[in-house]
Write a protein that holds these residues in place. Structure first.
Motif, PDB file in Angstrom:
ATOM      1  N   PHE A 199     -63.062 -25.625  -7.238  1.00 24.68           N
ATOM      2  CA  PHE A 199     -62.360 -24.715  -8.132  1.00 24.68           C
ATOM      3  C   PHE A 199     -61.783 -23.515  -7.401  1.00 24.68           C
ATOM      4  N   ASP A 200     -60.485 -23.282  -7.576  1.00 24.48           N
ATOM      5  CA  ASP A 200     -59.829 -22.034  -7.210  1.00 24.48           C
ATOM      6  C   ASP A 200     -59.082 -21.547  -8.446  1.00 24.48           C
ATOM      7  N   GLY A 201     -59.117 -20.261  -8.695  1.00 27.01           N
ATOM      8  CA  GLY A 201     -58.402 -19.720  -9.844  1.00 27.01           C
ATOM      9  C   GLY A 201     -59.336 -18.994 -10.785  1.00 27.01           C
ATOM     10  N   ARG A 257     -61.840 -14.305 -10.696  1.00 23.60           N
ATOM     11  CA  ARG A 257     -61.066 -15.362 -10.066  1.00 23.60           C
ATOM     12  C   ARG A 257     -61.774 -15.760  -8.778  1.00 23.60           C
ATOM     13  N   ALA A 258     -61.907 -17.045  -8.531  1.00 21.09           N
ATOM     14  CA  ALA A 258     -62.584 -17.550  -7.335  1.00 21.09           C
ATOM     15  C   ALA A 258     -61.571 -18.099  -6.337  1.00 21.09           C
ATOM     16  N   LEU A 259     -61.890 -17.942  -5.056  1.00 21.39           N
ATOM     17  CA  LEU A 259     -61.077 -18.509  -3.988  1.00 21.39           C
ATOM     18  C   LEU A 259     -62.006 -19.047  -2.908  1.00 21.39           C
ATOM     19  N   HIS A 260     -61.870 -20.317  -2.565  1.00 24.06           N
ATOM     20  CA  HIS A 260     -62.745 -20.902  -1.544  1.00 24.06           C
ATOM     21  C   HIS A 260     -62.472 -20.284  -0.182  1.00 24.06           C
ATOM     22  N   TYR A 306     -67.366 -19.256  -1.614  1.00 26.37           N
ATOM     23  CA  TYR A 306     -66.287 -18.629  -2.376  1.00 26.37           C
ATOM     24  C   TYR A 306     -66.284 -17.117  -2.228  1.00 26.37           C
ATOM     25  N   SER A 307     -65.081 -16.548  -2.355  1.00 27.96           N
ATOM     26  CA  SER A 307     -64.872 -15.118  -2.526  1.00 27.96           C
ATOM     27  C   SER A 307     -64.378 -14.900  -3.953  1.00 27.96           C
ATOM     28  N   PHE A 308     -64.457 -13.646  -4.422  1.00 29.09           N
ATOM     29  CA  PHE A 308     -64.130 -13.373  -5.821  1.00 29.09           C
ATOM     30  C   PHE A 308     -63.205 -12.169  -5.964  1.00 29.09           C
TER      31      PHE A 308
END
Length: 259
Positions: free
Chosen positions: A132-134, A145-148, A163-165
């Protein structure tokens, strides 16, 4: 007004006096949103006056022990306080958990729930993030919002597990790095501006982070998840950080401030 509680600011080291593994809470609208759950996080939160029954969601950047070692006790603490107070957890008696590995979360939940006599109506609702990204979460007080990232050296063929947020609350944008393979992986989360960057230094040099933040126009930076550079020379690193023209600081366990 939203605030942030730094419960633990240490990276995955051996036990350090006055420091605990990574965990923080963002408090918005009277609700609590946890980001990582290092050892002893619920103990420190509870004794500092945080109402664990106002927990809405728990976000785990990845499943390393220094980010999850206090999770079973957090589950237990929420359930125990609910039983003692005979009070439901806010938001439909459900706590949302966002994690990249459902199997490990299931095992932790089994341990935490094993010796409580009445937790049947309390739900820990787990959602997997490894593909999941977004936009991951949104309610009336906070959006996440998550970003791998490549902290775990993955190529994505089996999803990502780190993940970063980007956290939006009270009109502010907060970027929480989690652990990242390279600082530049935060670029997409910063492209629309950032009011506060919470950046790990367990795997990066303090000066490199400061220079990156300066280049990106970030005026408020808090160092978190401290590695040996800060642990071995905190005074020197604080002097370095203070030499920059903006509000750059090294967070400590127990720090609370407004966002």
């Amino acid at each position: 007004m939203a605030s942030i509680h730094f419960l633990g600011t240490c990276s995955g080291t051996e036990p350090m006096e006055g420091m605990h593994h990574a965990s923080l809470i963002i408090e918005a609208g009277g609700m609590n949103y946890w980001f990582d759950a290092g050892e002893g996080c619920s103990y420190r939160a509870f004794l500092s006056g945080v109402d664990v029954l106002k927990t809405r969601a728990i976000f785990l950047s990845h499943m390393h022990i220094d980010h999850t070692g206090g999770l079973a006790d957090l589950f237990f603490c929420i359930q125990k306080m609910r039983w003692i107070r005979n009070k439901e957890v806010i938001k439909d008696n459900t706590v949302d958990i966002f994690a990249p590995d459902l199997g490990l979360i299931g095992a932790i939940k089994s341990i935490a729930c094993n010796d409580l006599t009445d937790h049947s109506s309390l739900r820990f609702q787990t959602k997997e993030t490894r593909t999941f990204d977004g936009l991951l979460y949104a309610d009336e007080y906070l959006r996440v919002r998550a970003l791998h990232n490549t902290h775990l050296g993955e190529d994505g063929s089996h999803g990502f597990h780190a993940y970063s947020f980007l956290i939006e609350t009270d009109g502010k944008r907060v970027v929480h790095s989690g652990d990242v393979g390279h600082i530049s992986e935060l670029d997409p989360l910063l492209e629309s501006g950032c009011d506060l960057l919470i950046m790990e230094t367990g795997h990066h040099k303090v000066k490199d982070v400061c220079e990156y933040a300066l280049e990106k126009g970030i005026k408020r930076l808090r160092f978190h998840h401290h590695g040996r550079e800060i642990i071995n020379d905190r005074a020197g690193m604080e002097a370095l950080v203070a030499s920059y023209p903006h509000d750059y600081r090294i967070a400590y366990d127990g720090l609370k401030e407004e966002i």
